[in-house]
Write a protein that holds these residues in place. Structure first.
Motif, short mmCIF file in Angstrom:
data_model
loop_
_atom_site.label_atom_id
_atom_site.label_comp_id
_atom_site.label_asym_id
_atom_site.label_seq_id
_atom_site.Cartn_x
_atom_site.Cartn_y
_atom_site.Cartn_z
N PRO A 67 0.78 -1.18 0.14
CA PRO A 67 0.29 -0.14 -0.21
C PRO A 67 0.75 1.28 -0.06
O PRO A 67 1.95 1.32 0.87
N LEU A 68 0.62 2.25 -0.87
CA LEU A 68 1.38 3.50 -0.88
C LEU A 68 1.05 4.44 0.14
O LEU A 68 -0.35 4.58 0.28
N GLY A 69 1.99 4.86 0.73
CA GLY A 69 1.73 5.78 1.81
C GLY A 69 1.62 7.28 1.56
O GLY A 69 1.86 8.19 2.51
N ASP A 70 1.33 7.82 0.21
CA ASP A 70 1.19 9.05 0.27
C ASP A 70 -0.18 9.61 0.80
O ASP A 70 -1.09 8.73 1.07
N ASP A 71 -0.28 10.85 1.24
CA ASP A 71 -1.46 11.39 1.83
C ASP A 71 -1.62 10.78 3.26
O ASP A 71 -2.76 10.79 3.30
N ARG A 92 10.14 19.45 -2.46
CA ARG A 92 9.96 18.54 -3.69
C ARG A 92 10.56 17.26 -3.40
O ARG A 92 11.92 17.16 -2.96
N GLY A 93 9.95 16.15 -3.86
CA GLY A 93 10.47 14.77 -3.64
C GLY A 93 11.35 14.41 -4.84
O GLY A 93 11.92 15.21 -5.75
N PRO A 94 11.36 13.20 -5.11
CA PRO A 94 12.04 12.67 -6.43
C PRO A 94 11.27 13.37 -7.67
O PRO A 94 10.13 13.68 -7.64
N VAL A 95 12.14 13.37 -8.57
CA VAL A 95 11.74 14.18 -9.93
C VAL A 95 10.62 13.36 -10.61
O VAL A 95 9.58 13.95 -10.99
N ASN A 96 10.56 12.13 -10.84
CA ASN A 96 9.67 11.36 -11.58
C ASN A 96 9.05 10.04 -10.80
O ASN A 96 10.01 9.38 -10.09
N GLY A 97 7.89 9.83 -10.92
CA GLY A 97 7.61 8.62 -10.07
C GLY A 97 7.76 7.45 -11.01
O GLY A 97 7.63 7.50 -12.17
N GLY A 98 8.25 6.66 -10.33
CA GLY A 98 8.82 5.24 -11.28
C GLY A 98 7.74 4.23 -11.35
O GLY A 98 6.49 4.36 -11.09
N PRO A 99 8.15 3.41 -12.47
CA PRO A 99 7.09 2.48 -12.99
C PRO A 99 6.68 1.47 -11.93
O PRO A 99 5.77 0.59 -12.11
N TRP A 100 7.50 1.15 -10.91
CA TRP A 100 7.17 0.33 -9.93
C TRP A 100 5.93 0.78 -9.12
O TRP A 100 5.42 0.01 -8.05
N ALA A 105 -3.86 1.84 -8.41
CA ALA A 105 -4.28 0.88 -7.41
C ALA A 105 -3.95 1.24 -6.25
O ALA A 105 -4.14 0.76 -5.05
N GLY A 106 -3.01 2.36 -5.96
CA GLY A 106 -2.59 3.05 -4.74
C GLY A 106 -1.51 1.81 -4.11
O GLY A 106 -1.65 1.84 -2.69
N THR A 107 -0.65 1.37 -4.83
CA THR A 107 0.42 0.16 -4.58
C THR A 107 1.67 0.40 -5.20
O THR A 107 1.79 1.36 -6.18
N TRP A 108 2.57 -0.25 -4.60
CA TRP A 108 4.05 -0.03 -5.34
C TRP A 108 4.91 -1.40 -5.13
O TRP A 108 4.39 -2.30 -4.15
N GLY A 215 5.48 12.71 0.64
CA GLY A 215 4.97 11.38 0.03
C GLY A 215 5.68 10.06 0.75
O GLY A 215 6.65 10.61 1.81
N ASP A 216 5.34 9.07 0.75
CA ASP A 216 6.00 7.72 0.99
C ASP A 216 7.42 7.75 0.50
O ASP A 216 7.80 7.38 -0.63
N ALA A 217 8.50 8.11 1.43
CA ALA A 217 9.78 8.03 1.04
C ALA A 217 10.40 6.72 0.58
O ALA A 217 10.95 6.81 -0.33
N VAL A 218 9.69 5.70 1.14
CA VAL A 218 10.41 4.24 0.62
C VAL A 218 10.04 4.05 -0.51
O VAL A 218 10.36 3.36 -1.30
N ALA A 219 8.58 4.30 -0.87
CA ALA A 219 8.07 4.04 -2.01
C ALA A 219 8.66 4.85 -3.27
O ALA A 219 9.08 4.45 -4.49
N HIS A 220 8.87 6.17 -3.06
CA HIS A 220 9.19 7.17 -4.13
C HIS A 220 10.99 7.50 -4.19
O HIS A 220 11.39 7.39 -5.34
#
Length: 329
Positions: A67-71, A92-100, A105-108, A215-220
């Motif tokens: 489950p994605l931890g954004d918001d 600002r977090g990472p530049v681009n959201g990765g394909p993972w 679905a709100g997941t990574w 945002g979710d630092a581990v995911a992004h």
């Protein structure tokens, strides 16, 4: 394998009397208290205890659909959320959201997430605990004692730079952190500031679960082979219990892997099948009370427990955290 030798440039003293937590653009210092008995360890714990670990937790998290931890920052304690002192995330977090990341679905997917290249060892890394009558003084270089890191700044040729342009270096730091050896549950939980929420027994800071944008630092954020990276002050850190440390813990039972800033232990707990707990097994601060091995004694006490789900380790403090001087993220 690359071996790097560094001269310390910055001294950081942290104490419960006034800890300046580190963020992407800040560091600070305070005094600490000397202790009387010294114990050194590069291991996550001296032993693992199976006391009070259930045969099975309430569920199992799919590593390909976490489950994605954004918001998921809140202004009060809540399961699945980080009770954050910071409420306005303008960074600002990472530049681009990765394909993972599957935003629909709100997941990574942790199995396909990009990893920063490089295998850098740190022979000058150390971790030491000095335990006195009522204090635990932790001394480290804030470098991993048992594992390697990636190469930072992220190289232009590294495919991970497409998703995260982390320009920071990993710098050796003199860290002195003084905690209580007898943590107590406070009347009310308290919020978690940006930056450090504790330290792992591999000698590296554990930060909270969000990046500068909230945002979710581990995911992004794109991290290295052991899930770490440096911040704007060149402090290497993790946002969860890293995979390399998880792999070194017991296949079942409870293993102490670090301490939160309120003095309570951070544990990796596995059921008989080797699974970590889920958020549903823990309280609003991401912990619970059970019998664990703490300072060599099996005792019933509160502790934080690592999961694969946001906020991963510390969702809020159950004990009284150190007063944090104002700082900018």
């Amino acid at each position: 394998m690359i071996t790097r030798s560094i001269t310390s440039r910055t001294a950081l003293a942290l104490s419960l009397g006034g800890i300046l937590l580190l963020s992407a653009c800040a560091s600070g210092s305070a005094n600490s208290t000397a202790s009387t008995t010294s114990t050194s360890s590069a291991e996550p714990s001296a032993a693992a205890s199976a006391i009070d670990i259930p045969n099975a937790w309430s569920g199992v998290i799919d590593a390909t659909a976490i489950p994605l931890g954004d918001d998921r920052t809140s202004t009060s304690p809540a399961v699945d959320y980080l009770y954050s002192c910071k409420t306005d995330f303008s960074g600002r977090g990472p530049v681009n959201g990765g394909p993972w990341i599957d935003y629909d679905a709100g997941t990574w997917d942790s199995t396909t997430k990009a990893t920063v290249e490089g295998e850098v060892s740190w022979p000058q890394a150390y971790y030491d605990e000095e335990v006195g009558h009522d204090t635990r003084t932790i001394l480290t270089a804030n470098l991993p004692t048992e594992q390697m890191t990636g190469t930072f700044p992220i190289a232009d040729a590294d495919p991970a730079k497409e998703f995260d342009r982390n320009p920071n270096e990993i710098d050796e730091k003199l860290v002195e952190l003084t905690l209580t050896v007898a943590p107590a549950v406070a009347d009310d939980p308290s919020c978690v500031a940006m930056g450090a929420v504790g330290v792992l027994k591999y000698g590296v800071y554990l930060y909270n679960a969000v990046d500068a944008s909230g945002g979710d630092a581990v995911a992004h954020e794109t991290q290295d082979l052991c899930d770490g990276h440096p911040d704007g002050g060149d402090y290497y850190h993790y946002h969860d219990v890293p995979s390399c440390l998880l792999a070194a813990t017991a296949e079942a039972g409870s293993t102490l892997v670090g301490y939160a800033l309120d003095g309570f232990g951070i544990y990796v707990e596995r059921d008989s099948a080797g699974n970590l707990p889920t958020n549903a097994d823990l309280d609003e601060c991401h912990g619970h009370t059970s019998t664990v091995l703490f300072d060599g004694v099996e005792q019933e006490m509160y502790h934080y427990s690592a999961t694969m789900e946001f906020p991963f380790t510390v969702g809020c403090y159950v004990g009284d955290p150190a007063p944090v001087p104002p700082h900018e993220h």
